[in-house]
Design a protein around this motif. Sequence first.
Motif, PDB file in Angstrom:
ATOM      1  N   CYS A  97       0.858  -1.195   0.000  1.00  0.00           N
ATOM      2  CA  CYS A  97       0.000   0.000   0.000  1.00  0.00           C
ATOM      3  C   CYS A  97       0.888   1.237   0.000  1.00  0.00           C
ATOM      4  N   PHE A  98       0.438   2.268  -0.731  1.00  0.00           N
ATOM      5  CA  PHE A  98       1.213   3.494  -0.894  1.00  0.00           C
ATOM      6  C   PHE A  98       0.326   4.703  -0.626  1.00  0.00           C
ATOM      7  N   ASP A  99       0.934   5.802  -0.122  1.00  0.00           N
ATOM      8  CA  ASP A  99       0.172   7.036   0.050  1.00  0.00           C
ATOM      9  C   ASP A  99       0.082   7.768  -1.292  1.00  0.00           C
ATOM     10  N   LYS A 103       4.729   6.968  -1.548  1.00  0.00           N
ATOM     11  CA  LYS A 103       5.561   6.403  -0.486  1.00  0.00           C
ATOM     12  C   LYS A 103       4.903   5.127   0.061  1.00  0.00           C
ATOM     13  N   THR A 105       3.502   2.679   2.470  1.00  0.00           N
ATOM     14  CA  THR A 105       2.959   2.860   3.818  1.00  0.00           C
ATOM     15  C   THR A 105       2.776   1.548   4.563  1.00  0.00           C
ATOM     16  N   LYS A 106       2.607   0.453   3.818  1.00  0.00           N
ATOM     17  CA  LYS A 106       2.362  -0.819   4.482  1.00  0.00           C
ATOM     18  C   LYS A 106       2.638  -1.963   3.522  1.00  0.00           C
TER      19      LYS A 106
END
Length: 119
Positions: A97-99, A103, A105-106
């Motif tokens: 997962c990305f923002d 970036k 994020t998880k």
Amino acid sequence: MSGVKVIHGAEEEEIPESGKVISENYDNTDFVKKIKYRDFTHLITIDFDKHQNKTRETRFPLDNLTYKSITAYHENGKISESGFYGSRLKKDGVWTCFDEQGKLTKTEIYENGKLISTE
């Protein structure tokens, strides 16, 4: 995860012949809503929003249409989530997962739909 939809399986999908592209447009416009094509091993579908930003890309192996990868996108075109569905369309393997800036994020690891670890 805004704007993510998961379609379970490709059994209902029209599979184009190799080298052929099937496209679907939004009503009353020439903007592309979805394209489908295949390579030698996969059916690939790409969805677009009304501003022509890619919102999702899926890859279905032609020899096993119950397995697929999915990549979902934020409105700005950056990837929001990426992962795989295995047998019985359960999350399997590494999901990231990305923002909205891209970036990481998880990172989650699944085994047959069960969350094994999160980083």
